[in-house]
Motif scaffolding. Structure first.
Motif, PDB file in Angstrom:
ATOM      1  N   VAL A   1       8.836   5.035   3.842  1.00 50.73           N
ATOM      2  CA  VAL A   1       8.636   5.418   5.241  1.00 50.73           C
ATOM      3  C   VAL A   1       7.237   4.974   5.677  1.00 50.73           C
ATOM      4  CG1 VAL A   1       8.527   7.354   6.863  1.00 50.73           C
ATOM      5  CG2 VAL A   1      10.134   7.413   4.939  1.00 50.73           C
ATOM      6  N   THR A   2       7.145   4.378   6.867  1.00 50.56           N
ATOM      7  CA  THR A   2       5.854   3.881   7.348  1.00 50.56           C
ATOM      8  C   THR A   2       4.854   5.020   7.499  1.00 50.56           C
ATOM      9  OG1 THR A   2       6.882   2.030   8.496  1.00 50.56           O
ATOM     10  CG2 THR A   2       4.712   2.707   9.288  1.00 50.56           C
ATOM     11  N   SER A   3       3.642   4.791   6.982  1.00 49.45           N
ATOM     12  CA  SER A   3       2.564   5.775   7.105  1.00 49.45           C
ATOM     13  C   SER A   3       1.309   5.041   7.567  1.00 49.45           C
ATOM     14  CB  SER A   3       2.317   6.453   5.754  1.00 49.45           C
ATOM     15  OG  SER A   3       1.986   5.494   4.772  1.00 49.45           O
ATOM     16  N   THR A   4       0.276   5.799   7.933  1.00 49.33           N
ATOM     17  CA  THR A   4      -1.006   5.164   8.284  1.00 49.33           C
ATOM     18  C   THR A   4      -2.150   5.920   7.605  1.00 49.33           C
ATOM     19  OG1 THR A   4      -1.489   6.469  10.267  1.00 49.33           O
ATOM     20  CG2 THR A   4      -0.132   4.489  10.571  1.00 49.33           C
ATOM     21  N   LEU A   5      -3.270   5.210   7.467  1.00 46.26           N
ATOM     22  CA  LEU A   5      -4.415   5.744   6.713  1.00 46.26           C
ATOM     23  C   LEU A   5      -5.406   6.493   7.592  1.00 46.26           C
ATOM     24  CD1 LEU A   5      -5.075   2.526   4.595  1.00 46.26           C
ATOM     25  CD2 LEU A   5      -3.853   4.582   3.870  1.00 46.26           C
ATOM     26  N   GLY A   6      -5.062   6.752   8.843  1.00 46.81           N
ATOM     27  CA  GLY A   6      -6.007   7.431   9.743  1.00 46.81           C
ATOM     28  C   GLY A   6      -6.690   6.420  10.643  1.00 46.81           C
ATOM     29  N   ARG A   7      -7.123   6.889  11.823  1.00 48.68           N
ATOM     30  CA  ARG A   7      -7.744   5.997  12.802  1.00 48.68           C
ATOM     31  C   ARG A   7      -8.926   5.257  12.175  1.00 48.68           C
ATOM     32  NH1 ARG A   7      -6.524   6.102  18.091  1.00 48.68           N
ATOM     33  NH2 ARG A   7      -7.295   3.998  17.822  1.00 48.68           N
ATOM     34  N   GLY A   8      -9.043   4.000  12.538  1.00 48.15           N
ATOM     35  CA  GLY A   8     -10.106   3.173  11.960  1.00 48.15           C
ATOM     36  C   GLY A   8      -9.812   2.776  10.517  1.00 48.15           C
TER      37      GLY A   8
ATOM     38  N   PHE B   1      -4.660  -0.488   8.072  1.00 45.76           N
ATOM     39  CA  PHE B   1      -4.246   0.790   8.648  1.00 45.76           C
ATOM     40  C   PHE B   1      -2.845   1.240   8.243  1.00 45.76           C
ATOM     41  CE2 PHE B   1      -2.649   2.658  12.902  1.00 45.76           C
ATOM     42  CZ  PHE B   1      -3.220   3.910  12.735  1.00 45.76           C
ATOM     43  N   ILE B   2      -1.900   0.299   8.105  1.00 42.39           N
ATOM     44  CA  ILE B   2      -0.506   0.688   7.856  1.00 42.39           C
ATOM     45  C   ILE B   2      -0.158   0.628   6.377  1.00 42.39           C
ATOM     46  CG2 ILE B   2       0.292   0.068  10.148  1.00 42.39           C
ATOM     47  CD1 ILE B   2       1.363  -2.549   9.033  1.00 42.39           C
ATOM     48  N   ALA B   3       0.755   1.487   6.004  1.00 45.53           N
ATOM     49  CA  ALA B   3       1.178   1.582   4.614  1.00 45.53           C
ATOM     50  C   ALA B   3       2.577   2.182   4.608  1.00 45.53           C
ATOM     51  CB  ALA B   3       0.208   2.470   3.842  1.00 45.53           C
ATOM     52  N   ALA B   4       3.070   2.575   3.450  1.00 40.61           N
ATOM     53  CA  ALA B   4       4.357   3.269   3.389  1.00 40.61           C
ATOM     54  C   ALA B   4       4.336   4.279   2.252  1.00 40.61           C
ATOM     55  CB  ALA B   4       5.498   2.271   3.187  1.00 40.61           C
ATOM     56  N   THR B   5       5.150   5.302   2.399  1.00 46.62           N
ATOM     57  CA  THR B   5       5.270   6.295   1.332  1.00 46.62           C
ATOM     58  C   THR B   5       6.118   5.704   0.210  1.00 46.62           C
ATOM     59  OG1 THR B   5       7.334   7.218   2.155  1.00 46.62           O
ATOM     60  CG2 THR B   5       5.293   8.109   3.093  1.00 46.62           C
TER      61      THR B   5
ATOM     62  N   ILE C   1       0.865  -1.184   0.000  1.00 49.60           N
ATOM     63  CA  ILE C   1       0.000   0.000   0.000  1.00 49.60           C
ATOM     64  C   ILE C   1       0.902   1.236   0.000  1.00 49.60           C
ATOM     65  CG2 ILE C   1      -1.930   1.202   1.096  1.00 49.60           C
ATOM     66  CD1 ILE C   1      -2.831  -1.583   0.665  1.00 49.60           C
ATOM     67  N   VAL C   2       0.895   1.977  -1.101  1.00 48.37           N
ATOM     68  CA  VAL C   2       1.762   3.153  -1.243  1.00 48.37           C
ATOM     69  C   VAL C   2       0.919   4.411  -1.038  1.00 48.37           C
ATOM     70  CG1 VAL C   2       3.448   4.311  -2.711  1.00 48.37           C
ATOM     71  CG2 VAL C   2       3.026   1.850  -2.993  1.00 48.37           C
ATOM     72  N   THR C   3       1.407   5.304  -0.208  1.00 46.76           N
ATOM     73  CA  THR C   3       0.635   6.525   0.081  1.00 46.76           C
ATOM     74  C   THR C   3       1.467   7.781  -0.168  1.00 46.76           C
ATOM     75  OG1 THR C   3       1.371   6.771   2.374  1.00 46.76           O
ATOM     76  CG2 THR C   3      -0.521   5.312   1.981  1.00 46.76           C
ATOM     77  N   ASP C   4       0.802   8.921  -0.068  1.00 49.22           N
ATOM     78  CA  ASP C   4       1.523  10.191  -0.060  1.00 49.22           C
ATOM     79  C   ASP C   4       2.168  10.374   1.320  1.00 49.22           C
ATOM     80  OD1 ASP C   4      -0.443  11.006   1.717  1.00 49.22           O
ATOM     81  OD2 ASP C   4      -1.442  12.344   0.312  1.00 49.22           O
ATOM     82  N   THR C   5       2.696  11.550   1.589  1.00 51.09           N
ATOM     83  CA  THR C   5       3.459  11.737   2.838  1.00 51.09           C
ATOM     84  C   THR C   5       2.644  12.448   3.915  1.00 51.09           C
ATOM     85  OG1 THR C   5       4.355  13.786   1.963  1.00 51.09           O
ATOM     86  CG2 THR C   5       5.696  11.817   1.672  1.00 51.09           C
TER      87      THR C   5
ATOM     88  N   ALA D   1      -2.668   9.497   5.708  1.00 56.12           N
ATOM     89  CA  ALA D   1      -2.076   9.375   4.373  1.00 56.12           C
ATOM     90  C   ALA D   1      -3.107   8.909   3.354  1.00 56.12           C
ATOM     91  CB  ALA D   1      -0.893   8.410   4.416  1.00 56.12           C
ATOM     92  N   VAL D   2      -2.933   9.370   2.127  1.00 53.67           N
ATOM     93  CA  VAL D   2      -3.862   9.048   1.045  1.00 53.67           C
ATOM     94  C   VAL D   2      -3.180   8.066   0.097  1.00 53.67           C
ATOM     95  CG1 VAL D   2      -5.128  10.032  -0.913  1.00 53.67           C
ATOM     96  CG2 VAL D   2      -4.939  11.321   1.242  1.00 53.67           C
ATOM     97  N   PRO D   3      -3.846   6.973  -0.227  1.00 55.89           N
ATOM     98  CA  PRO D   3      -3.204   5.984  -1.096  1.00 55.89           C
ATOM     99  C   PRO D   3      -2.955   6.514  -2.505  1.00 55.89           C
ATOM    100  CG  PRO D   3      -5.472   5.320  -0.538  1.00 55.89           C
ATOM    101  CD  PRO D   3      -5.152   6.541   0.267  1.00 55.89           C
ATOM    102  N   LEU D   4      -1.844   6.087  -3.065  1.00 51.39           N
ATOM    103  CA  LEU D   4      -1.551   6.361  -4.474  1.00 51.39           C
ATOM    104  C   LEU D   4      -1.971   5.086  -5.211  1.00 51.39           C
ATOM    105  CD1 LEU D   4       2.025   7.916  -3.950  1.00 51.39           C
ATOM    106  CD2 LEU D   4      -0.197   9.108  -4.080  1.00 51.39           C
ATOM    107  N   TYR D   5      -3.100   5.173  -5.893  1.00 51.63           N
ATOM    108  CA  TYR D   5      -3.739   3.948  -6.383  1.00 51.63           C
ATOM    109  C   TYR D   5      -2.953   3.259  -7.495  1.00 51.63           C
ATOM    110  CZ  TYR D   5      -7.706   4.778  -3.373  1.00 51.63           C
ATOM    111  OH  TYR D   5      -8.499   4.949  -2.273  1.00 51.63           O
ATOM    112  N   ALA D   6      -2.365   4.048  -8.406  1.00 55.40           N
ATOM    113  CA  ALA D   6      -1.657   3.406  -9.518  1.00 55.40           C
ATOM    114  C   ALA D   6      -0.511   2.549  -8.975  1.00 55.40           C
ATOM    115  CB  ALA D   6      -1.143   4.471 -10.483  1.00 55.40           C
ATOM    116  N   GLU D   7       0.305   3.150  -8.083  1.00 50.07           N
ATOM    117  CA  GLU D   7       1.435   2.422  -7.504  1.00 50.07           C
ATOM    118  C   GLU D   7       0.950   1.225  -6.681  1.00 50.07           C
ATOM    119  OE1 GLU D   7       1.010   5.597  -7.668  1.00 50.07           O
ATOM    120  OE2 GLU D   7       2.894   6.718  -7.828  1.00 50.07           O
ATOM    121  N   THR D   8      -0.081   1.476  -5.870  1.00 49.54           N
ATOM    122  CA  THR D   8      -0.589   0.416  -4.992  1.00 49.54           C
ATOM    123  C   THR D   8      -1.127  -0.752  -5.810  1.00 49.54           C
ATOM    124  OG1 THR D   8      -1.157   2.045  -3.308  1.00 49.54           O
ATOM    125  CG2 THR D   8      -2.266  -0.086  -3.177  1.00 49.54           C
TER     126      THR D   8
END
Ligand code: ASP
Ligand code: MG
Length: 440
Positions: free
Chosen positions: A182-189, A174-178, A140-144, A149-156
């Motif tokens: 770098v470890t990121s999260t998608l927000g609580r819940g 919940f967990i992802a990375a940029t 799961i690839v996200t922005d910073t 963090a918001v997923p980058l769908y094409a990369e993901t």
């Protein structure tokens, strides 16, 4: 393939994990991808530890970490996870010590800390199931925007497509990375969101959200017990209900699934035999007018009347500027030429807001109100909706009414002391004789 997401309570103990194992075992032909939350309240505990560490309470922070370690060992060692747990806790302890030295918590370090719950739970559940573990941070690839963090769908989607899935696979929600890793999260819940992203990415036939309720009900069980289960509902209806406090799932999290026309099911991990609620883009074909009655308690009603008889323009702008400035969301609103009624949930800044409003308007504040909201796609096709609603509510005093632009809901404000009675009356009116295909 299907995606099966299990929330914190569904992995909180060995007993819960055993239930999960049985549920997953019954779906093996569909090659499940299991998405899990952190065990129980782990995420909250991790954030508390981080807060203590940066507040200079190093010992208390480390005590919290030790308590979490003991909890994970007690519930999960039996799956052969003891070494994995210790490895993670060693890293976590170093991180907490580091935070105590820095005395500062950045969004990026919040993500580093809060990721441990799902990093550990996903390893534990993979071991308990004898399943393949897929690290969500690898796919799961996200922005910073750390912590939201918001997923980058094409990369993901490209990464998801490259995974060699097991007969059963387990990922942490919940967990992802940029993109930089770098470890990121998608927000609580955010685990529901992970399930939806993964389901859409692999073109799953279905996404199952396993939780601790039977699904969506025709009324809020804390207000009126004995509601019916809603077997099928449209995405728009589910979103409307969620907005009004039905805490089953956050609507934005299922958008990726709905966009690809994948059904999302809400199921109860304690009662897997119950068929739950099926959310689809279109919803079921049914003649019933309403799907559910949502409520919001402890609402404050604010009536604002212009002191100049005819305000040329700018009255509404001035009002909303004030609510905006004090970051107080407005839920319902009804207006006429010179007066505005609105409801708010959060009264923390009400005194100041009232003072500023009084500079150009008469203000009357009524506490202890409740919103009752009838939701259903078919409401918009019904002539005389308000008439039927008022007749059913009679003699309860309705303080305000609003039918939003979606035409999918009609909401009224009543005294909180009459909330239960209002819900009971509406429930009798709208849910006594209903389509058994749609309601239990
Ligand atoms: N563990 C995370 C939280 O508590 C994500 C989730 O449970 O969905 O917010
Ligand atoms: Mg949740």
């Amino acid at each position: 393939m299907i995606v099966m997401k299990f929330g914190g309570t569904s992995v909180e103990s060995a007993v819960a994990i055993e239930r999960l194992r049985d549920i997953v075992a019954s779906r093996l032909p569909e090659q499940p991808i299991v998405v899990v939350s952190a065990m129980g309240k782990t995420t909250n505990r991790l954030l508390e530890a981080a807060g203590l560490a940066v507040a200079g309470q190093r010992a208390e922070a480390l005590d919290k970490v030790e308590a979490l370690r003991a909890y994970h060992h007690a519930e999960a060692d039996r799956y052969g996870a003891a070494v994995v747990i210790d490895e993670h806790f060693q890293e976590l302890t170093e991180l907490v010590r580091g935070l105590a030295i820095l005395g500062e918590l950045t969004p990026r370090s919040i993500d580093a800390i809060s990721s441990f719950g799902e990093r550990i739970s996903s390893r534990v559940v993979a071991m308990a199931l004898g399943a393949k573990h897929v690290d969500s941070r690898d796919v799961i690839v996200t922005d910073t925007r750390h912590t939201q963090a918001v997923p980058l769908y094409a990369e993901t989607n490209a990464k998801l497509a490259a995974v060699e899935w097991g007969a059963v696979s387990v990922m942490g929600g919940f967990i992802a990375a940029t993109a930089a890793g770098v470890t990121s999260t998608l927000g609580r819940g955010g685990s529901d969101f992970t399930a939806s992203i993964v389901g859409a990415g692999v073109d799953a036939t279905e996404i199952q959200i396993w939780t601790d309720v039977d699904g969506m009900l025709t009324c809020d069980p804390t207000v009126l017990p004995g509601g019916r289960r809603v077997k099928a509902i449209s995405f728009a209806e589910a979103a409307e209900l969620a907005y009004f406090g039905a805490k089953v799932l956050h609507p934005s999290t299922v958008v990726p699934a709905i966009e690809k026309n994948i059904a999302v099911l809400i199921l109860n991990s304690r009662r897997p035999e119950v068929a739950g609620t099926r959310i689809t883009a279109e919803g079921p074909k049914s003649k019933d007018v309403a799907k559910s009655i949502a409520c919001k308690k402890s609402i404050t009603l604010v009536n604002i009347q212009s002191t100049r008889m005819l305000m040329a323009h700018g009255f509404l702008r001035r009002i909303f500027e004030i609510f905006d400035r004090y970051e107080t969301p407005v839920d319902m609103i009804a207006t006429s030429e010179v007066s505005v009624s609105l409801t708010i949930d959060n009264t923390a800044r009400m005194e100041t807001i009232e003072r500023e409003l009084r500079e150009f308007a008469d203000v009357d504040v009524e506490h202890d109100k409740a919103i009752v909201c009838l939701v259903g796609d078919n409401l918009r096709w019904q002539p005389g909706v308000a008439h039927r609603l008022f007749r059913a509510l009679d003699p309860i005093n309705v303080r305000m009414i609003s039918q939003g632009a979606s035409l999918r809901n009609i909401s009224v404000v009543v005294a909180q002391s009459e909330l239960r009675e209002a819900v009971e009356r509406l429930h009798r009116e709208y849910f006594t004789d209903v389509d058994p295909e749609v309601f239990e």
